[in-house]
Write a protein that holds these residues in place. Sequence first.
Motif, PDB file in Angstrom:
ATOM      1  N   THR A  61      31.311   3.139  12.187  1.00  9.06           N
ATOM      2  CA  THR A  61      31.627   1.674  12.194  1.00  9.06           C
ATOM      3  C   THR A  61      32.587   1.848  13.277  1.00  9.06           C
ATOM      4  O   THR A  61      33.886   2.643  12.884  1.00  9.06           O
ATOM      5  CB  THR A  61      32.035   1.280  11.237  1.00  9.06           C
ATOM      6  N   THR A  62      32.689   1.213  14.389  1.00  8.88           N
ATOM      7  CA  THR A  62      33.975   1.165  14.619  1.00  8.88           C
ATOM      8  C   THR A  62      34.381   0.061  15.129  1.00  8.88           C
ATOM      9  O   THR A  62      33.926  -1.097  14.571  1.00  8.88           O
ATOM     10  CB  THR A  62      33.958   1.402  16.958  1.00  8.88           C
ATOM     11  N   VAL A 115      33.479  -4.517  14.660  1.00 13.86           N
ATOM     12  CA  VAL A 115      33.837  -5.096  13.783  1.00 13.86           C
ATOM     13  C   VAL A 115      34.675  -6.876  14.557  1.00 13.86           C
ATOM     14  O   VAL A 115      33.629  -7.909  14.000  1.00 13.86           O
ATOM     15  CB  VAL A 115      35.033  -3.990  12.454  1.00 13.86           C
ATOM     16  N   LEU A 116      35.104  -6.729  15.474  1.00 16.76           N
ATOM     17  CA  LEU A 116      35.813  -7.449  15.972  1.00 16.76           C
ATOM     18  C   LEU A 116      34.180  -8.576  16.332  1.00 16.76           C
ATOM     19  O   LEU A 116      34.573  -9.885  16.413  1.00 16.76           O
ATOM     20  CB  LEU A 116      36.771  -7.143  17.660  1.00 16.76           C
ATOM     21  N   THR A 117      33.504  -8.190  17.310  1.00 19.47           N
ATOM     22  CA  THR A 117      32.221  -8.838  17.631  1.00 19.47           C
ATOM     23  C   THR A 117      31.685  -8.928  17.056  1.00 19.47           C
ATOM     24  O   THR A 117      31.340 -10.340  16.869  1.00 19.47           O
ATOM     25  CB  THR A 117      31.200  -7.208  18.131  1.00 19.47           C
ATOM     26  N   ALA A 169      30.334 -14.455  14.226  1.00 18.11           N
ATOM     27  CA  ALA A 169      30.345 -15.245  13.024  1.00 18.11           C
ATOM     28  C   ALA A 169      31.569 -16.609  13.465  1.00 18.11           C
ATOM     29  O   ALA A 169      30.783 -17.802  12.354  1.00 18.11           O
ATOM     30  CB  ALA A 169      30.732 -14.494  11.747  1.00 18.11           C
ATOM     31  N   ALA A 170      32.043 -16.578  14.276  1.00 15.73           N
ATOM     32  CA  ALA A 170      33.290 -17.576  13.958  1.00 15.73           C
ATOM     33  C   ALA A 170      32.464 -18.353  14.917  1.00 15.73           C
ATOM     34  O   ALA A 170      32.967 -19.454  14.181  1.00 15.73           O
ATOM     35  CB  ALA A 170      34.413 -17.505  14.102  1.00 15.73           C
TER      36      ALA A 170
END
Length: 430
Positions: A124-125, A129-131, A136-137
Amino acid sequence: MMTSCSLVPQQSTDDVVVVDGKNVAKGRNRQVLGDIGNVVRGNYPKNNEPAKINHRPRTRSQNATLLVEDNLKNPVVKRIAVPKPKKVAGKSKVIEVIEISSDSDEELGIVAVREKKATKKKATTYTSVLTARSKAACGLEKKQKEKIVDIDSADVKNDLAAVEYVEDIYSFYKSVESEWRPRDYMGSQPEINEKMRLILVEWLIDVHVKFELNPETFYLTVNILDRFLSVKPVPRKELQLVGLSALLMSSKYEEIWPPQVEDLADIADHAYSHKQILVMEKTILSALEWYLTVPTHYVFLARFIKASIADEKMENMVHYLAELGVMHYDTMIMFSPSMVAASAIYAARSSLRQVPIWTNTLKHHTGYSETQLMDCAKLLAYQQWKQQQEGSESSTTTKGALQKKYSKDERFAVALIPPAKALLTGTESA
């Protein structure tokens, strides 16, 4: 009793184990077996005699040697030492395990060769996680596909619902509805125009309410009226007579207790006699070749309302928009009954702010997508807006029959609900 045996010569780099003159197994990443006897290779005592092994063999994790019982004709392999493979960073490792056992003293059985692949876990990079958080936002995460509701599950034990055949029945209705649609007949009617037809249909709605007839009676009446006007020119003075005779025919077809001819003559203020109504009834039946079993708007409305899982307010709203569409000539001619029924569902859900406006269940049972319904739904919304504008300018006594019918509290006053702005402005989203 165990005896020593001669040492086996060093094997090739292919690591082939030979038993009874046959290759038994082959491994690429294993070391060469040094001995298949009961002696230890290398590290002899000072007297240069091989050390006897009088204890039980060690386990595989301890690199156990192999033991052979010399009292058997064919050697039986008890255990095979499998050295641990070297770990290679960044690559999946392959472990080959060879198991050899004997089912009896006479046979040598090879059980299996299994390969176990240790899959490398995806790391998990920070970017992933940011993508995921960004999606989701913004509401872009993948949504679970909406399931199609089984709208007939509650009627499985109801023989009158014909659950086993209902899908085939409606497929047939949609395939033949074009055969019973009226054509554009205003050009062939020298004394009748669209406004006169609108006044007649609205008067039939009023008569329908006074006699407390079933909804299907009204839709069949309008179908008979338009089909007859499509094949035969009618004088202006006989237009109401055609409407009365069509109502009498549809009542006989749909109602248990249809109104009497005298009742229809009375409600028309005796503009036509008893005989005139019956003669026109016979004329219409001859022109239509007695075809009265046709898929009307109500046939599709009953099914589509069920698919929309509507409450009473929604149901009244759908019927209001459907009758409004039937009342106008352009809607009746331009669109098929199933299209008008589905568009009435869409326009009603839009007006009542139902989310989502169009579901997979509705799409499945109606056979129409939102894009296909948009033109008809916009036309119904415009007619709804125009009807409300005309009703607000007139007094209560001069309002049309349709407006008065659906402005009552018993029908949730759906005629007073404004249409969806999205349909009036031409956008597809509410």
